[in-house]
Motif scaffolding. Structure first.
Motif, PDB file in Angstrom:
ATOM      1  N   LYS A   1      -8.131   2.005 -11.027  1.00 16.69           N
ATOM      2  CA  LYS A   1      -6.734   2.314 -10.720  1.00 16.69           C
ATOM      3  C   LYS A   1      -6.182   1.990  -9.428  1.00 16.69           C
ATOM      4  CE  LYS A   1      -7.151   6.686 -13.252  1.00 16.69           C
ATOM      5  NZ  LYS A   1      -7.117   8.295 -13.167  1.00 16.69           N
ATOM      6  N   ASN A   2      -6.998   0.756  -8.810  1.00 13.90           N
ATOM      7  CA  ASN A   2      -6.565   0.284  -7.686  1.00 13.90           C
ATOM      8  C   ASN A   2      -6.115   1.142  -6.454  1.00 13.90           C
ATOM      9  OD1 ASN A   2      -6.556  -2.295  -9.023  1.00 13.90           O
ATOM     10  ND2 ASN A   2      -4.323  -2.348  -8.937  1.00 13.90           N
ATOM     11  N   THR A   3      -7.081   2.528  -6.352  1.00 16.46           N
ATOM     12  CA  THR A   3      -6.787   3.632  -5.450  1.00 16.46           C
ATOM     13  C   THR A   3      -7.928   3.711  -4.447  1.00 16.46           C
ATOM     14  OG1 THR A   3      -5.350   4.382  -7.137  1.00 16.46           O
ATOM     15  CG2 THR A   3      -6.042   5.924  -5.406  1.00 16.46           C
ATOM     16  N   MET A   4      -7.693   3.860  -3.544  1.00 16.66           N
ATOM     17  CA  MET A   4      -8.711   4.639  -2.496  1.00 16.66           C
ATOM     18  C   MET A   4      -8.319   6.114  -2.139  1.00 16.66           C
ATOM     19  SD  MET A   4     -11.398   3.002  -0.669  1.00 16.66           S
ATOM     20  CE  MET A   4     -10.912   1.274  -0.531  1.00 16.66           C
ATOM     21  N   PHE A   5      -9.416   6.729  -1.793  1.00 11.33           N
ATOM     22  CA  PHE A   5      -9.292   8.094  -1.705  1.00 11.33           C
ATOM     23  C   PHE A   5     -10.114   8.658  -0.324  1.00 11.33           C
ATOM     24  CE2 PHE A   5      -7.430   9.301  -5.663  1.00 11.33           C
ATOM     25  CZ  PHE A   5      -8.182   8.242  -6.772  1.00 11.33           C
ATOM     26  N   LEU A   6      -9.406   9.169   0.367  1.00 14.31           N
ATOM     27  CA  LEU A   6     -10.272   9.849   1.577  1.00 14.31           C
ATOM     28  C   LEU A   6     -10.244  11.555   1.196  1.00 14.31           C
ATOM     29  CD1 LEU A   6     -11.241   9.389   4.483  1.00 14.31           C
ATOM     30  CD2 LEU A   6      -8.984  10.174   5.347  1.00 14.31           C
TER      31      LEU A   6
ATOM     32  N   ILE B   1      -0.794  11.579  11.663  1.00 14.44           N
ATOM     33  CA  ILE B   1      -0.427  10.657  10.492  1.00 14.44           C
ATOM     34  C   ILE B   1      -1.310   9.826  10.149  1.00 14.44           C
ATOM     35  CG2 ILE B   1       1.253   8.970   9.826  1.00 14.44           C
ATOM     36  CD1 ILE B   1       3.116  10.124  12.023  1.00 14.44           C
ATOM     37  N   TYR B   2      -1.656   9.875   8.803  1.00 12.42           N
ATOM     38  CA  TYR B   2      -2.879   8.911   8.423  1.00 12.42           C
ATOM     39  C   TYR B   2      -2.356   7.805   7.540  1.00 12.42           C
ATOM     40  CZ  TYR B   2      -6.161  12.495   9.592  1.00 12.42           C
ATOM     41  OH  TYR B   2      -7.095  13.411  10.294  1.00 12.42           O
ATOM     42  N   TYR B   3      -2.889   6.604   7.964  1.00  9.40           N
ATOM     43  CA  TYR B   3      -2.346   5.336   7.447  1.00  9.40           C
ATOM     44  C   TYR B   3      -3.363   4.645   6.422  1.00  9.40           C
ATOM     45  CZ  TYR B   3       1.494   5.796  11.040  1.00  9.40           C
ATOM     46  OH  TYR B   3       2.401   6.155  11.783  1.00  9.40           O
ATOM     47  N   CYS B   4      -3.188   4.259   5.428  1.00 10.08           N
ATOM     48  CA  CYS B   4      -3.807   3.470   4.894  1.00 10.08           C
ATOM     49  C   CYS B   4      -3.687   2.086   5.339  1.00 10.08           C
ATOM     50  CB  CYS B   4      -3.568   3.576   3.307  1.00 10.08           C
ATOM     51  SG  CYS B   4      -4.459   2.337   2.265  1.00 10.08           S
ATOM     52  N   ALA B   5      -4.769   1.439   5.319  1.00  8.15           N
ATOM     53  CA  ALA B   5      -4.837  -0.017   5.857  1.00  8.15           C
ATOM     54  C   ALA B   5      -5.535  -0.831   5.099  1.00  8.15           C
ATOM     55  CB  ALA B   5      -5.263  -0.221   7.324  1.00  8.15           C
ATOM     56  N   ALA B   6      -5.352  -2.178   5.116  1.00  4.94           N
ATOM     57  CA  ALA B   6      -6.050  -3.251   4.371  1.00  4.94           C
ATOM     58  C   ALA B   6      -6.125  -4.549   4.935  1.00  4.94           C
ATOM     59  CB  ALA B   6      -5.638  -3.056   2.842  1.00  4.94           C
ATOM     60  N   ARG B   7      -7.190  -5.487   4.851  1.00  2.59           N
ATOM     61  CA  ARG B   7      -7.320  -6.702   5.041  1.00  2.59           C
ATOM     62  C   ARG B   7      -8.281  -7.427   4.384  1.00  2.59           C
ATOM     63  NH1 ARG B   7     -11.252  -8.577   8.655  1.00  2.59           N
ATOM     64  NH2 ARG B   7      -9.870  -9.814   9.961  1.00  2.59           N
TER      65      ARG B   7
ATOM     66  N   LEU C   1       0.753  -1.133  -0.143  1.00  2.00           N
ATOM     67  CA  LEU C   1      -0.075  -0.044   0.039  1.00  2.00           C
ATOM     68  C   LEU C   1       1.052   1.198   0.138  1.00  2.00           C
ATOM     69  CD1 LEU C   1      -2.704  -0.958   2.694  1.00  2.00           C
ATOM     70  CD2 LEU C   1      -2.730  -1.476   0.226  1.00  2.00           C
ATOM     71  N   VAL C   2       0.550   2.124  -1.051  1.00  2.00           N
ATOM     72  CA  VAL C   2       1.291   3.297  -0.899  1.00  2.00           C
ATOM     73  C   VAL C   2       0.368   4.553  -0.862  1.00  2.00           C
ATOM     74  CG1 VAL C   2       2.994   4.987  -2.532  1.00  2.00           C
ATOM     75  CG2 VAL C   2       3.178   2.327  -2.546  1.00  2.00           C
ATOM     76  N   ASP C   3       0.450   5.207   0.403  1.00  2.00           N
ATOM     77  CA  ASP C   3      -0.378   6.276   0.663  1.00  2.00           C
ATOM     78  C   ASP C   3       0.498   7.568   0.613  1.00  2.00           C
ATOM     79  OD1 ASP C   3      -0.666   5.270   4.248  1.00  2.00           O
ATOM     80  OD2 ASP C   3       1.089   6.195   3.115  1.00  2.00           O
ATOM     81  N   SER C   4      -0.463   8.951   0.241  1.00  2.00           N
ATOM     82  CA  SER C   4       0.046  10.057  -0.029  1.00  2.00           C
ATOM     83  C   SER C   4      -1.041  11.103   0.026  1.00  2.00           C
ATOM     84  CB  SER C   4       0.659  10.054  -1.533  1.00  2.00           C
ATOM     85  OG  SER C   4      -0.136   9.794  -2.462  1.00  2.00           O
ATOM     86  N   GLY C   5      -0.551  12.366  -0.033  1.00  2.00           N
ATOM     87  CA  GLY C   5      -1.554  13.549  -0.570  1.00  2.00           C
ATOM     88  C   GLY C   5      -1.701  14.319   1.047  1.00  2.00           C
ATOM     89  N   GLY C   6      -0.894  14.008   2.212  1.00  2.00           N
ATOM     90  CA  GLY C   6      -0.901  14.824   3.199  1.00  2.00           C
ATOM     91  C   GLY C   6      -0.323  16.176   3.154  1.00  2.00           C
ATOM     92  N   GLY C   7      -0.422  16.919   4.024  1.00  2.00           N
ATOM     93  CA  GLY C   7       0.042  18.434   3.734  1.00  2.00           C
ATOM     94  C   GLY C   7      -0.307  19.202   4.972  1.00  2.00           C
TER      95      GLY C   7
ATOM     96  N   GLY D   1     -10.443  24.416   8.457  1.00  2.00           N
ATOM     97  CA  GLY D   1     -11.632  24.808   7.399  1.00  2.00           C
ATOM     98  C   GLY D   1     -11.264  24.161   5.912  1.00  2.00           C
ATOM     99  N   GLY D   2      -9.939  23.903   6.035  1.00  2.00           N
ATOM    100  CA  GLY D   2      -9.274  23.525   4.634  1.00  2.00           C
ATOM    101  C   GLY D   2      -9.831  22.268   4.178  1.00  2.00           C
ATOM    102  N   SER D   3      -9.469  22.013   3.227  1.00  2.00           N
ATOM    103  CA  SER D   3      -9.581  20.466   2.648  1.00  2.00           C
ATOM    104  C   SER D   3      -8.214  19.833   2.160  1.00  2.00           C
ATOM    105  CB  SER D   3     -10.473  20.650   1.483  1.00  2.00           C
ATOM    106  OG  SER D   3     -11.716  20.869   1.731  1.00  2.00           O
ATOM    107  N   LEU D   4      -8.321  18.430   2.036  1.00  2.00           N
ATOM    108  CA  LEU D   4      -7.142  17.618   1.562  1.00  2.00           C
ATOM    109  C   LEU D   4      -7.943  16.307   0.987  1.00  2.00           C
ATOM    110  CD1 LEU D   4      -4.355  17.835   4.313  1.00  2.00           C
ATOM    111  CD2 LEU D   4      -4.111  18.792   1.872  1.00  2.00           C
ATOM    112  N   ARG D   5      -7.079  15.991  -0.019  1.00  2.00           N
ATOM    113  CA  ARG D   5      -7.397  14.601  -0.427  1.00  2.00           C
ATOM    114  C   ARG D   5      -6.239  13.552  -0.313  1.00  2.00           C
ATOM    115  NH1 ARG D   5      -9.745  12.389  -6.178  1.00  2.00           N
ATOM    116  NH2 ARG D   5      -7.688  12.703  -6.835  1.00  2.00           N
ATOM    117  N   LEU D   6      -6.653  12.428   0.295  1.00  2.00           N
ATOM    118  CA  LEU D   6      -5.347  11.463   0.474  1.00  2.00           C
ATOM    119  C   LEU D   6      -5.692  10.342  -0.726  1.00  2.00           C
ATOM    120  CD1 LEU D   6      -5.178  10.882   4.616  1.00  2.00           C
ATOM    121  CD2 LEU D   6      -4.201  12.642   2.800  1.00  2.00           C
ATOM    122  N   SER D   7      -4.623   9.723  -1.065  1.00  2.00           N
ATOM    123  CA  SER D   7      -4.608   8.511  -1.933  1.00  2.00           C
ATOM    124  C   SER D   7      -3.997   7.416  -1.311  1.00  2.00           C
ATOM    125  CB  SER D   7      -4.271   8.945  -3.152  1.00  2.00           C
ATOM    126  OG  SER D   7      -4.695  10.039  -3.742  1.00  2.00           O
ATOM    127  N   CYS D   8      -4.555   6.311  -1.806  1.00  2.00           N
ATOM    128  CA  CYS D   8      -3.723   4.935  -1.542  1.00  2.00           C
ATOM    129  C   CYS D   8      -3.962   4.081  -2.752  1.00  2.00           C
ATOM    130  CB  CYS D   8      -4.369   4.208   0.018  1.00  2.00           C
ATOM    131  SG  CYS D   8      -3.648   2.825   0.366  1.00  2.00           S
TER     132      CYS D   8
END
Length: 131
Positions: free
Chosen positions: A83-88, A100-106, A4-10, A15-22
């Motif tokens: 794209k085998n991708t999950m978004f938050l 710290i936000y972690y992508c996880a799977a089971r 799993l490769v997660d990204s998108g933090g900042g 009040g702002g927005s972000l989108r994380l990807s995994c």
């Protein structure tokens, strides 16, 4: 091997927005039966990981979404199967969303409150929200 490769933090202001990807490796996306993939976060060093949002599928088809109480109405989880991708998608961010936000799977059902049940983890991506 599942990766799993997660990204998108900042860093954003309240009040702002972000989108994380995994992005999940094909080995996981090709799993038959029930699978769960989503996001946990650790808000302070040494603290337990809290469930944020999870998405459950069966044989690749959407089955259910689990959203943590503290982020309901502000965060949404979605996937792009091709794209085998999950978004938050995180909106209305608050300082207490910092962590710290972690992508996880089971392979199996989702458990929002049991991070120990997850076999696969991303490396984590930092989200910082300032007031």
């Amino acid at each position: 091997q599942v990766q799993l490769v997660d990204s998108g933090g900042g860093s954003v202001q309240a009040g702002g927005s972000l989108r994380l990807s995994c992005v999940a490796s094909t080995a996981f996306q090709n799993t038959r039966g029930d699978t769960c993939m989503g996001w946990f976060r650790r808000r302070t060093p040494g603290a337990a990981r809290d469930g944020v949002a999870l998405l459950e599928t069966r044989n690749g088809e959407y089955r259910y979404t689990y959203i943590g109480d503290s982020v309901k109405g502000r965060f949404t989880i979605a996937r792009d199967s091709a794209k085998n991708t999950m978004f938050l998608q995180m909106t209305g961010l608050r300082p207490d969303d910092t962590g710290i936000y972690y992508c996880a799977a089971r392979r199996g059902y989702c458990y929002l409150t049991l991070p120990s049940e997850y076999d696969y983890w991303g490396q984590g991506t930092q989200v910082t929200v300032s007031s």
